[in-house]
Scaffold this active site. Structure first.
Site, short mmCIF file in Angstrom:
data_model
loop_
_atom_site.label_atom_id
_atom_site.label_comp_id
_atom_site.label_asym_id
_atom_site.label_seq_id
_atom_site.Cartn_x
_atom_site.Cartn_y
_atom_site.Cartn_z
N CYS A 92 85.22 -91.10 107.85
CA CYS A 92 84.54 -90.18 108.78
C CYS A 92 84.09 -88.87 108.14
O CYS A 92 83.10 -88.86 107.42
CB CYS A 92 85.44 -89.92 109.98
SG CYS A 92 84.52 -89.35 111.42
N ARG A 126 77.46 -89.43 121.12
CA ARG A 126 78.70 -89.67 120.42
C ARG A 126 78.99 -91.16 120.41
O ARG A 126 78.94 -91.82 121.45
CB ARG A 126 79.84 -88.90 121.07
CG ARG A 126 80.95 -88.66 120.08
CD ARG A 126 81.90 -87.55 120.40
NE ARG A 126 82.85 -87.50 119.29
CZ ARG A 126 82.84 -86.60 118.34
NH1 ARG A 126 82.00 -85.62 118.37
NH2 ARG A 126 83.70 -86.68 117.34
N HIS A 189 88.30 -95.50 112.17
CA HIS A 189 89.69 -95.04 112.23
C HIS A 189 90.50 -96.22 112.74
O HIS A 189 90.10 -97.35 112.60
CB HIS A 189 89.80 -93.88 113.22
CG HIS A 189 88.96 -92.71 112.89
ND1 HIS A 189 89.34 -91.78 111.97
CD2 HIS A 189 87.77 -92.30 113.37
CE1 HIS A 189 88.41 -90.83 111.89
NE2 HIS A 189 87.44 -91.13 112.73
#
Lengths: 237, 439
Positions: A92, A126, A189
């Site tokens: 990320c 997002r 993640h």
């Protein structure tokens, strides 16, 4: 047999359980009969000169700004290590900063160190949710994404894989992550390594071959990881 | 006339919704549609106004404490008791309790507000008092960043007229307090009041920033820190010591768990703010009287709630984020207790399970975990495996898991750590086996 693992900026870049990647890599190395040594490198700390694996995570925008300047000072060193084939895993925020640049919402630029041939622009949407990625080398990769940066790959980097479920690098081209030699960048993640032991094994194998010329993996019982993969894959976006 | 119409329509929808079974927020939705000003008018008539409670963790329990303390002192309190903390839930609750003329017969409203939905609420209603608890790594799948959540809370503080009560030990909340104080300098409003911890207890309540060693600068000593309204100074077994306006008081508590005890400091400070502001019209209780009220408060459902099953105590501990799970594990003695962990990833739990990797489970190593359940049971099992904690059955289905847990921990006290929807699911199943308070 020993491996020195550098955890990069754990103080600032540690969100969404990225610490789990370190935990998992250490455990995996031990299971293969290797003694891992972890060195934390935060802003201002020297990078040890005998590092075998580098891993790092994502952070708040505020944390990202703090480490960006420090990271620039290490750019040449880290690019050199990547070119020599040092195995790296950047998730990320650090994935973005290991690219050429991050263009923020107000069109200002945070320069990156160019280990990956990628460029990231802040997006308005997002991208959040469970992700399944198809990769030739690692099979299916399963994780969770939570980012608004849109990353586009140049010619020098290849994608880590093709997105089967989720967004990945951006909302357009269906790619996820980047590879340059043995460095891997990814938005996943989840934490990534516990559920994707094939990537842990890759990092360990490359590091062992570089250091000792050979690596004989041990048989490891992955029952629980396999079950966790199966259940994560079933979950809705 | 308008109030009358809205109240009547709302009550009618409420009756119809009940007849059809369920839909508790529906009357709120309808009244919001036809009369968006209803909520503001109904709440504006309350003599002591609105107390808003927000933050990522502990809203429900803290709201319950404030309500019960105020009620015990003789006030009539309106609240959104079931934790339906969205605006339409508040309107639905008003519709349920108001008279046909739309008047709410209460002295004060104490409302739990979800961080994001509070934005809609404060556009309509100005809170007189706002309590800000904390900003923890929770619901990041909804808001993206902790900084986003902190900004929401800042805006609630900005909308508050009389007093903002802040947790000085949470970096984000303390900053909001500081900014509010600076902004208020010319006019003196809103005032800022703080609650906190003594240094010795700081490490017991880690914030998200404290998970990673070496991040903290050496803290100033207690004597160097200014005294604030309420400070939690010591924890005992079902007792706590608070320093209130400079005086030490020890009090017994029915509430268990470290968080609940610290939330009690927040609730005490908030109730003190309300009575200070109302000194002209209501006789303020003594500190002893307030603590007597606090000592009787029971935990909210699922937040350290104690049930009985097979003649043994069963505790439900809600876990929503790493700091909360960590405190939950530290709050309760693991010896001789059967443990189950139930992890769901429904929307209300937060979809993202990454945070499980930020919790350390070493304290469970000695006794192990009897059963792991929930939609993400295998993620949890994988996490336990990484900390070398042994686990027995892994069973995603809550009913089958509960049966296995009952069988394997017979004759033992039990504890279940659970996410929100897992807690609701387990309570429902437990209500078929034992007494469970209706919510």
């Amino acid at each position: 047999m020993e491996l020195k693992i550098v955890s990069l900026y754990p103080r600032d870049m540690n969100i969404y359980g990225d610490r789990g990647n370190l935990l998992s890599l250490v455990r995996r190395a031990r299971a293969h009969g290797i003694t891992p040594e972890v060195v934390e490198v935060n802003v201002g700390d020297p990078l040890p000169d005998d590092v075998d694996i580098i891993i790092g995570g994502g952070g708040q925008d505020s944390g990202q700004e703090r480490v960006a300047r420090d990271l620039l000072g290490r750019g040449a060193e880290l690019r050199g290590l990547a070119e020599e084939g040092l195995p790296m895993l950047l998730i990320c925020g650090l994935y973005q900063l290991f690219g050429h640049r991050f263009v923020t919402g107000s069109s200002s630029e945070i320069p990156g160190i160019g280990v990956f041939d990628i460029e990231t622009r802040a997006g308005s949407e997002r991208m959040i949710g469970n992700v399944v990625v198809d990769s030739e080398e690692f099979g299916q990769i399963i994780g969770y994404e939570n980012h608004s940066g849109n990353t586009v790959l140049g010619d020098e980097s290849v994608p880590l894989g093709k997105v089967l479920q989720g967004s990945g690098n951006n909302t357009v081209d269906g790619t996820e992550g980047a590879r340059t030699r043995n460095a891997i960048g990814s938005y996943l993640h989840g934490s990534l390594l516990p559920k994707n032991p094939a990537i842990s094994d890759f990092l360990i194998r490359v590091a062992m071959e570089r250091k000792y010329g050979a690596f004989t993996p041990r048989e490891i019982d992955d029952t629980v990881a396999l079950r966790a993969r199966a259940s994560a894959k079933k979950r809705p976006r | 006339m308008r109030d009358f119409l809205s109240a009547v329509v709302g009550k009618a929808v409420r009756v119809l919704a009940r007849l059809r079974g369920g839909g508790s927020a529906l009357p709120g939705l309808v009244v919001e549609r036809i009369d968006p000003g209803f909520i503001a008018r109904a709440l504006s008539t309350l003599p002591l106004g609105v107390v808003a409670v927000s933050g990522t963790n502990g809203k429900t329990t803290t709201t319950k404490m404030i309500v019960e303390m105020l009620e015990d002192q003789g006030l009539k309190v309106f609240t959104n008791r079931t934790g339906s903390n969205f605006s339409r839930g508040v309107v639905a609750a008003i519709v349920g309790e108001c008279s046909l003329s739309g008047k709410l017969h209460a002295d004060v409203a104490v409302l739990e507000l979800d961080e994001a939905h509070a934005m809609y609420f404060i556009d309509r209603v100005q809170p007189r008092f706002t309590l800000l608890l904390n900003v923890l790594r929770d619901q990041l799948d909804r808001f993206g960043e902790i900084d986003t959540t902190a900004n929401y809370l800042q805006r609630i503080a900005d909308a508050t007229s009389d007093e903002v009560i802040v947790n000085r030990e949470d970096r984000h909340i303390a900053t909001i307090g500081e900014r509010t104080r600076q902004r208020a300098e010319p006019t003196g409003a809103p005032r800022v009041r703080e609650f906190g911890l003594v240094n010795d207890l700081l490490s017991t309540f880690p914030g998200d920033d404290d998970f990673y060693a070496g991040s903290a600068d050496p803290a100033p000593s207690d004597s160097e820190r200014p005294d604030v309204d309420v400070v939690l100074t010591a924890l005992g077994k079902r007792t706590a010591t608070f320093r209130i306006a400079g005086e030490a008081y020890e009090t017994p508590l029915l509430l268990e768990g470290l968080y609940n005890t610290y939330n009690a400091a927040a609730a005490l400070s908030t109730v003190r703010a309300v009575f200070d502001a109302a000194a002209d019209t209501y006789r303020a209780p003594t500190t002893e009287q307030l603590l007597d009220s606090l000592a009787q408060v029971r935990p909210a459902f699922g937040r350290g709630e104690r049930l009985e099953l097979d003649g043994q105590p069963l505790e439900l501990v809600l876990v929503k984020n790493p700091a909360g799970f960590k405190l939950g594990l530290a709050s309760f003695d693991a010896a001789d207790t059967g443990v189950m962990i139930a992890i769901n990833d429904q929307y209300a739990d937060g979809r993202d399970m990454s945070w499980l990797w930020d919790v350390e489970f070493d304290s469970l190593r000695e006794g192990g975990v009897a059963v792991v359940t929930g939609t993400r049971a295998w993620d949890m099992a994988l996490r336990l495996e990484h900390d070398d904690v042994e686990f027995g059955v892994v069973e995603e289905d809550l009913s089958r898991a509960l049966a296995a847990f009952r069988a394997s921990t017979h004759g033992q006290p039990r504890r279940i750590y659970c996410t929100y929807t897992a807690m609701l699911g387990l309570r429902k199943r437990l209500s078929e086996l034992t007494n469970v308070e209706e919510i």
